[in-house]
Motif scaffolding. Structure first.
Motif, PDB file in Angstrom:
ATOM      1  N   THR A 271      42.922  92.348  51.226  1.00 20.19           N
ATOM      2  CA  THR A 271      42.973  91.750  52.565  1.00 20.19           C
ATOM      3  C   THR A 271      43.396  90.284  52.531  1.00 20.19           C
ATOM      4  O   THR A 271      43.910  89.766  53.514  1.00 20.19           O
ATOM      5  CB  THR A 271      41.601  91.841  53.268  1.00 20.19           C
ATOM      6  N   HIS A 272      43.152  89.607  51.391  1.00 21.63           N
ATOM      7  CA  HIS A 272      43.454  88.176  51.281  1.00 21.63           C
ATOM      8  C   HIS A 272      43.915  87.830  49.871  1.00 21.63           C
ATOM      9  O   HIS A 272      43.483  88.461  48.900  1.00 21.63           O
ATOM     10  CB  HIS A 272      42.215  87.321  51.596  1.00 21.63           C
TER      11      HIS A 272
ATOM     12  N   SER B  41      39.400  91.953  48.560  1.00 28.50           N
ATOM     13  CA  SER B  41      39.096  92.740  49.749  1.00 28.50           C
ATOM     14  C   SER B  41      37.821  92.139  50.335  1.00 28.50           C
ATOM     15  O   SER B  41      36.750  92.260  49.745  1.00 28.50           O
ATOM     16  CB  SER B  41      38.877  94.205  49.367  1.00 28.50           C
TER      17      SER B  41
ATOM     18  N   ALA C 266      35.995  92.115  57.081  1.00 22.86           N
ATOM     19  CA  ALA C 266      36.557  91.307  58.175  1.00 22.86           C
ATOM     20  C   ALA C 266      35.538  90.363  58.794  1.00 22.86           C
ATOM     21  O   ALA C 266      35.844  89.192  59.062  1.00 22.86           O
ATOM     22  CB  ALA C 266      37.152  92.219  59.244  1.00 22.86           C
TER      23      ALA C 266
ATOM     24  N   ALA D 235      35.044  87.311  56.404  1.00 20.40           N
ATOM     25  CA  ALA D 235      36.206  86.652  55.815  1.00 20.40           C
ATOM     26  C   ALA D 235      36.218  85.144  56.047  1.00 20.40           C
ATOM     27  O   ALA D 235      36.415  84.367  55.102  1.00 20.40           O
ATOM     28  CB  ALA D 235      37.491  87.278  56.339  1.00 20.40           C
TER      29      ALA D 235
ATOM     30  N   GLU E  19      45.431  83.163  52.178  1.00 23.14           N
ATOM     31  CA  GLU E  19      46.233  83.798  53.210  1.00 23.14           C
ATOM     32  C   GLU E  19      45.787  85.237  53.389  1.00 23.14           C
ATOM     33  O   GLU E  19      45.413  85.910  52.425  1.00 23.14           O
ATOM     34  CB  GLU E  19      47.719  83.749  52.869  1.00 23.14           C
ATOM     35  N   ALA E  20      45.815  85.675  54.628  1.00 26.13           N
ATOM     36  CA  ALA E  20      45.519  87.079  54.921  1.00 26.13           C
ATOM     37  C   ALA E  20      46.752  87.891  54.559  1.00 26.13           C
ATOM     38  O   ALA E  20      47.878  87.411  54.690  1.00 26.13           O
ATOM     39  CB  ALA E  20      45.159  87.250  56.392  1.00 26.13           C
TER      40      ALA E  20
END
Length: 174
Positions: free
Chosen positions: A94-95, A145, A148, A151, A172-173
């Motif tokens: 994810t990031h 990961s 959400a 994050a 960064e995402a």
């Protein structure tokens, strides 16, 4: 489904190594799933989860890789892969986070603990000493990961931790 094997090699780094290994696997009818390659010092490490076609055993694959010119003198390990080859939700990146500055003992441990506190899973990790005018720069790149809902707090804590150690960070995402 075809049989699965984990192929791991370690040998001196050289031009054409990835091409030689992957070309050989392709010629054997092997489909590659997850693959990693990294130069480590003057050595190089290649690992892949491979789908073996019918009639190709782990032993056959090991023998054929050992005869590959690009792998002369390599440490080669081929074992059955007994895990699910499909990543679960914690395997989806994810990031991407990069932290750099002077090398410090325990740096990776400290940053990985931050990710763990927020339920984030490290999917990929790369750390490298890079030369620069001041005599060296250590860069760590994480592909993670992060849930959400956690994050923003996780990334802020990573940035604060890096800053407290005199390091810079970027996130960064994906």
């Amino acid at each position: 489904m075809a049989g699965l094997a984990l192929v791991s090699t370690f040998c001196p780094d050289r031009v054409g190594l990835v091409s030689g290994i992957t070309g050989h696997l392709f010629d054997q009818g092997i489909n590659l799933r997850d693959v990693t390659f990294a130069v480590m010092g003057s050595g190089a490490e290649f690992s892949a989860v491979c789908e073996l076609p019918g009639g190709v055993s782990v032993e056959d694959l090991h023998a054929s890789l050992a005869a590959t010119p690009e792998l002369a003198g390599a440490q080669i390990k081929v074992t059955p892969f007994d895990f699910d080859p499909n990543p679960g939700p914690l395997g989806l990146i994810t990031h991407r986070v990069a932290v750099s500055g002077g090398d410090q003992p325990g740096l990776i441990a400290r940053l990985s603990e931050v990710f763990g506190q927020f339920g984030a899973n490290i999917v990929r990790l790369d750390a490298q000493t890079l030369p620069d005018r001041e005599g060296g720069r250590y860069t760590i790149r994480f592909a993670v990961s992060i849930p959400a809902e956690r994050a923003a707090a996780c990334l802020a804590t990573v940035a604060n931790t890096a800053e407290s150690l005199g390091l810079t960070s970027q996130a960064e995402a994906v």
